[in-house]
Motif scaffolding. Structure first.
Motif, PDB file in Angstrom:
ATOM      1  N   GLU A 144       9.306  -3.086   4.214  1.00 52.67           N
ATOM      2  CA  GLU A 144       9.688  -4.329   3.557  1.00 52.67           C
ATOM      3  C   GLU A 144      10.793  -5.095   4.267  1.00 52.67           C
ATOM      4  N   ASN A 145      11.471  -4.478   5.220  1.00 54.08           N
ATOM      5  CA  ASN A 145      12.567  -5.194   5.862  1.00 54.08           C
ATOM      6  C   ASN A 145      12.334  -5.349   7.357  1.00 54.08           C
ATOM      7  N   PRO A 146      13.036  -6.276   7.985  1.00 53.77           N
ATOM      8  CA  PRO A 146      12.808  -6.544   9.408  1.00 53.77           C
ATOM      9  C   PRO A 146      13.199  -5.384  10.326  1.00 53.77           C
ATOM     10  N   TYR A 147      13.944  -4.406   9.822  1.00 52.82           N
ATOM     11  CA  TYR A 147      14.340  -3.248  10.630  1.00 52.82           C
ATOM     12  C   TYR A 147      13.319  -2.117  10.564  1.00 52.82           C
ATOM     13  N   SER A 148      12.242  -2.329   9.868  1.00 49.67           N
ATOM     14  CA  SER A 148      11.214  -1.298   9.751  1.00 49.67           C
ATOM     15  C   SER A 148      10.478  -1.139  11.084  1.00 49.67           C
ATOM     16  N   PHE A 149      10.397   0.094  11.552  1.00 48.95           N
ATOM     17  CA  PHE A 149       9.637   0.404  12.760  1.00 48.95           C
ATOM     18  C   PHE A 149       8.218   0.696  12.292  1.00 48.95           C
ATOM     19  N   ASP A 150       7.320  -0.263  12.490  1.00 55.36           N
ATOM     20  CA  ASP A 150       6.003  -0.182  11.875  1.00 55.36           C
ATOM     21  C   ASP A 150       4.922  -0.738  12.796  1.00 55.36           C
ATOM     22  N   SER A 151       3.787  -1.106  12.235  1.00 53.76           N
ATOM     23  CA  SER A 151       2.635  -1.558  13.031  1.00 53.76           C
ATOM     24  C   SER A 151       2.953  -2.739  13.935  1.00 53.76           C
ATOM     25  N   ARG A 152       3.989  -3.490  13.641  1.00 59.62           N
ATOM     26  CA  ARG A 152       4.397  -4.586  14.538  1.00 59.62           C
ATOM     27  C   ARG A 152       4.646  -4.074  15.948  1.00 59.62           C
ATOM     28  N   TYR A 153       5.134  -2.847  16.034  1.00 63.28           N
ATOM     29  CA  TYR A 153       5.538  -2.284  17.317  1.00 63.28           C
ATOM     30  C   TYR A 153       4.527  -1.309  17.906  1.00 63.28           C
ATOM     31  N   TRP A 154       3.887  -0.499  17.082  1.00 62.79           N
ATOM     32  CA  TRP A 154       2.991   0.522  17.608  1.00 62.79           C
ATOM     33  C   TRP A 154       1.545   0.339  17.225  1.00 62.79           C
ATOM     34  N   GLY A 155       1.208  -0.729  16.554  1.00 63.49           N
ATOM     35  CA  GLY A 155      -0.200  -1.026  16.297  1.00 63.49           C
ATOM     36  C   GLY A 155      -0.760  -0.379  15.048  1.00 63.49           C
ATOM     37  N   THR A 156      -2.032  -0.081  15.096  1.00 59.99           N
ATOM     38  CA  THR A 156      -2.749   0.354  13.896  1.00 59.99           C
ATOM     39  C   THR A 156      -2.648   1.860  13.668  1.00 59.99           C
ATOM     40  N   VAL A 157      -3.015   2.241  12.462  1.00 63.51           N
ATOM     41  CA  VAL A 157      -3.105   3.644  12.056  1.00 63.51           C
ATOM     42  C   VAL A 157      -4.576   3.916  11.786  1.00 63.51           C
ATOM     43  N   SER A 158      -5.079   5.026  12.320  1.00 61.21           N
ATOM     44  CA  SER A 158      -6.480   5.357  12.079  1.00 61.21           C
ATOM     45  C   SER A 158      -6.617   6.048  10.717  1.00 61.21           C
ATOM     46  N   GLU A 159      -7.809   5.992  10.183  1.00 57.48           N
ATOM     47  CA  GLU A 159      -8.077   6.601   8.881  1.00 57.48           C
ATOM     48  C   GLU A 159      -7.765   8.102   8.896  1.00 57.48           C
ATOM     49  N   GLU A 160      -7.969   8.766  10.029  1.00 59.43           N
ATOM     50  CA  GLU A 160      -7.716  10.199  10.149  1.00 59.43           C
ATOM     51  C   GLU A 160      -6.231  10.537  10.028  1.00 59.43           C
ATOM     52  N   GLN A 161      -5.358   9.593  10.342  1.00 56.11           N
ATOM     53  CA  GLN A 161      -3.916   9.831  10.275  1.00 56.11           C
ATOM     54  C   GLN A 161      -3.374   9.755   8.848  1.00 56.11           C
ATOM     55  N   ILE A 162      -4.112   9.158   7.940  1.00 56.45           N
ATOM     56  CA  ILE A 162      -3.610   8.910   6.592  1.00 56.45           C
ATOM     57  C   ILE A 162      -3.617  10.204   5.790  1.00 56.45           C
ATOM     58  N   ILE A 163      -2.465  10.504   5.189  1.00 57.59           N
ATOM     59  CA  ILE A 163      -2.276  11.730   4.407  1.00 57.59           C
ATOM     60  C   ILE A 163      -2.636  11.484   2.947  1.00 57.59           C
TER      61      ILE A 163
END
Length: 170
Positions: A144-163
């Motif tokens: 929710e905040n601009p300091y979040s290290f998320d898909s903006r930087y490393w791209g997508t998450v595959s369905e297999e990665q989802i817990i």
């Protein structure tokens, strides 16, 4: 010990055995479905929450819900496989666009602002600008905040990665 006390001892032990077995079975059932996720970061990505209950059986992915996943490509901030908790912002077929100013759009709706961490990982905001359409099995997650290290930087998450779905607790 009187006779009534001696007769009640085996009943007490039997009841304690049943109660203990029920407690163990309940604990096992709970632990096989749920686990806790702890966010130890100083700057929280989702509200002020530090503790999440992750439901490993609930993998029905719905935009706007919070999910835990096993991260890949998140160095230097986190180790490979680190469990992360983020908000699902984009699903297969969605159009993702990141501007050089750091605005993030999903299907032309602004869902985030800022690429504050770009320089920390050896780039500039312009390096992360671009657009894509999410392929089948690919998901876009953000905090929710601009300091979040998320898909903006490393791209997508595959369905297999989802817990599983995560629910904030504390």
């Amino acid at each position: 010990m009187s006779k009534p006390q001696r007769q009640s001892m085996p009943r007490f032990v039997a009841k304690m055995g049943v109660v203990s077995a029920l407690i163990l079975a309940t604990g096992y059932t709970f632990a096989s479905r749920y686990h806790f996720g702890l966010d130890t970061q100083e700057v929280k990505c989702i509200g002020d929450y530090s503790l999440f209950l992750v439901d490993r059986k609930n993998r029905e992915l719905q935009r706007g819900n919070i999910y835990a996943f096993s991260a890949q490509g998140v160095e230097p901030y986190f180790d490979e496989g680190t469990q992360m908790v983020k908000i699902l912002r984009g699903v297969p077929g969605d159009h993702i666009r990141i501007t050089e100013q750091g605005n993030v759009y999903v299907n032309d709706e602004l869902v985030g602002e800022g690429l504050i961490l770009a320089e920390d990982i050896g780039g500039s905001p312009a390096d992360f600008a671009g657009e894509t359409v999410l392929e089948e099995g690919s998901y876009w997650f953000m905090g929710e905040n601009p300091y979040s290290f998320d898909s903006r930087y490393w791209g997508t998450v595959s369905e297999e990665q989802i817990i599983g779905q995560a629910r904030p607790i504390i």
